[in-house]
Design an enzyme around this catalytic site. Structure first.
Site, PDB file in Angstrom:
ATOM      1  N   HIS A 135      -6.375   2.915   0.454  1.00  0.00           N
ATOM      2  CA  HIS A 135      -6.121   3.241   1.862  1.00  0.00           C
ATOM      3  C   HIS A 135      -6.915   4.523   2.079  1.00  0.00           C
ATOM      4  CE1 HIS A 135      -3.004   3.740   5.332  1.00  0.00           C
ATOM      5  NE2 HIS A 135      -3.881   4.725   5.451  1.00  0.00           N
TER       6      HIS A 135
ATOM      7  N   ASN B 213     -13.389   9.218  -1.862  1.00  0.00           N
ATOM      8  CA  ASN B 213     -13.890   8.323  -2.898  1.00  0.00           C
ATOM      9  C   ASN B 213     -13.950   6.898  -2.350  1.00  0.00           C
ATOM     10  OD1 ASN B 213     -14.030  10.427  -4.787  1.00  0.00           O
ATOM     11  ND2 ASN B 213     -11.884  10.182  -5.350  1.00  0.00           N
TER      12      ASN B 213
ATOM     13  N   HIS C  16      -4.143   1.131   8.404  1.00  0.00           N
ATOM     14  CA  HIS C  16      -4.650   0.808   7.066  1.00  0.00           C
ATOM     15  C   HIS C  16      -6.137   0.471   7.140  1.00  0.00           C
ATOM     16  CE1 HIS C  16      -4.457  -0.447   2.857  1.00  0.00           C
ATOM     17  NE2 HIS C  16      -5.356  -1.351   3.214  1.00  0.00           N
TER      18      HIS C  16
ATOM     19  N   HIS D 150      -8.579   7.898   2.405  1.00  0.00           N
ATOM     20  CA  HIS D 150      -8.014   9.242   2.430  1.00  0.00           C
ATOM     21  C   HIS D 150      -9.123  10.238   2.132  1.00  0.00           C
ATOM     22  CE1 HIS D 150      -7.595   7.506  -1.591  1.00  0.00           C
ATOM     23  NE2 HIS D 150      -7.827   8.718  -2.062  1.00  0.00           N
TER      24      HIS D 150
ATOM     25  N   CYS E 252       0.842  -1.197   0.000  1.00  0.00           N
ATOM     26  CA  CYS E 252       0.000   0.000   0.000  1.00  0.00           C
ATOM     27  C   CYS E 252       0.878   1.249   0.000  1.00  0.00           C
ATOM     28  CB  CYS E 252      -0.919  -0.026   1.216  1.00  0.00           C
ATOM     29  SG  CYS E 252      -1.797   1.524   1.458  1.00  0.00           S
TER      30      CYS E 252
ATOM     31  N   ASP F 218      -1.308  16.509  -2.004  1.00  0.00           N
ATOM     32  CA  ASP F 218      -1.506  15.567  -3.102  1.00  0.00           C
ATOM     33  C   ASP F 218      -0.432  15.811  -4.156  1.00  0.00           C
ATOM     34  OD1 ASP F 218      -4.220  13.845  -4.243  1.00  0.00           O
ATOM     35  OD2 ASP F 218      -2.679  14.426  -5.694  1.00  0.00           O
TER      36      ASP F 218
ATOM     37  N   GLY G  33     -14.556   6.117  -7.884  1.00  0.00           N
ATOM     38  CA  GLY G  33     -13.348   6.776  -8.382  1.00  0.00           C
ATOM     39  C   GLY G  33     -12.131   6.609  -7.487  1.00  0.00           C
TER      40      GLY G  33
HETATM   41  P1  AMP Z   1      -8.338   8.622  -5.143  1.00  0.00           P
HETATM   42  O1  AMP Z   1      -8.623   8.680  -6.617  1.00  0.00           O
HETATM   43  O2  AMP Z   1      -9.428   9.236  -4.302  1.00  0.00           O
HETATM   44  O3  AMP Z   1      -7.959   7.231  -4.686  1.00  0.00           O
HETATM   45  O4  AMP Z   1      -7.107   9.593  -4.907  1.00  0.00           O
HETATM   46  C1  AMP Z   1      -5.783   9.176  -4.844  1.00  0.00           C
HETATM   47  C2  AMP Z   1      -4.978  10.433  -4.788  1.00  0.00           C
HETATM   48  O5  AMP Z   1      -3.674  10.106  -4.327  1.00  0.00           O
HETATM   49  C3  AMP Z   1      -4.810  11.137  -6.141  1.00  0.00           C
HETATM   50  O6  AMP Z   1      -5.309  12.469  -6.041  1.00  0.00           O
HETATM   51  C4  AMP Z   1      -3.294  11.090  -6.377  1.00  0.00           C
HETATM   52  O7  AMP Z   1      -2.814  12.252  -7.016  1.00  0.00           O
HETATM   53  C5  AMP Z   1      -2.753  10.954  -4.962  1.00  0.00           C
HETATM   54  N1  AMP Z   1      -1.451  10.324  -4.830  1.00  0.00           N
HETATM   55  C6  AMP Z   1      -1.037   9.155  -5.360  1.00  0.00           C
HETATM   56  N2  AMP Z   1       0.234   8.883  -4.998  1.00  0.00           N
HETATM   57  C7  AMP Z   1       0.622   9.901  -4.193  1.00  0.00           C
HETATM   58  C8  AMP Z   1       1.821  10.201  -3.489  1.00  0.00           C
HETATM   59  N3  AMP Z   1       2.895   9.393  -3.543  1.00  0.00           N
HETATM   60  N4  AMP Z   1       1.886  11.341  -2.772  1.00  0.00           N
HETATM   61  C9  AMP Z   1       0.828  12.169  -2.734  1.00  0.00           C
HETATM   62  N5  AMP Z   1      -0.347  11.935  -3.343  1.00  0.00           N
HETATM   63  C10 AMP Z   1      -0.444  10.829  -4.080  1.00  0.00           C
HETATM   64 ZN    ZN Z   2      -2.359   1.344   3.624  1.00  0.00          ZN
END
Ligand code: AMP
Ligand code: ZN
Length: 110
Positions: A96, A85, A46, A98, A4, A30, A91
């Site tokens: 994990h 999401n 997690h 967030h 993850c 982000d 989406g």
């Molecule tokens: P979701 O589509 O709601 O699962 O959002 C995942 C978010 O994680 C997206 O907005 C990505 O730009 C962000 N993301 C993915 N990898 C990283 C990372 N290493 N550091 C910061 N944000 C990330």
């Molecule tokens: Zn995790």
């Protein structure tokens, strides 16, 4: 969870641009911002997503949501949109839980 990406960020194996951390919660920018301010707030534990939350995990969700407001104050946000999401149909790409804090110029209505 070994595979993850957000657990790896919590463990410090992948760097992040951190804005807040406590015992239960981590918040960082982000990597691909969709607004002037785009922060992610995650539980250190997690949890897959809000749909999967059960039992004691609700305490973590509650702590996390209180923290969202502290972070908004810390970052001097005058308003924000909070999105989580849930599942592929919602989406979700990182499994994990967030919460996206989006702020800055007026966000589009929907
Ligand atoms: P979701 O589509 O709601 O699962 O959002 C995942 C978010 O994680 C997206 O907005 C990505 O730009 C962000 N993301 C993915 N990898 C990283 C990372 N290493 N550091 C910061 N944000 C990330
Ligand atoms: Zn995790």
């Amino acid at each position: 969870m070994t595979d993850c990406i957000f657990c790896k960020i919590v463990q410090g194996d992948i760097p992040c641009n951190k804005v807040y951390e406590d015992e239960h919660v981590l918040a960082f920018h982000d990597i691909d911002p969709k607004a002037d301010t785009h922060l992610l707030v995650i539980p250190k534990q997690h949890i897959v997503n809000l749909m999967s939350v059960k039992g004691d995990q609700w305490d973590t969700v509650s702590k996390l949501l209180k923290t969202v407001n502290s972070i908004a104050q810390q970052e001097k946000l005058e308003g924000y949109r909070l999105i989580t999401n849930n599942g592929e149909q919602g989406g979700q790409e990182v499994f994990h839980m967030h919460w996206h804090i989006l702020a800055g110029t007026k966000l589009p209505g929907f």
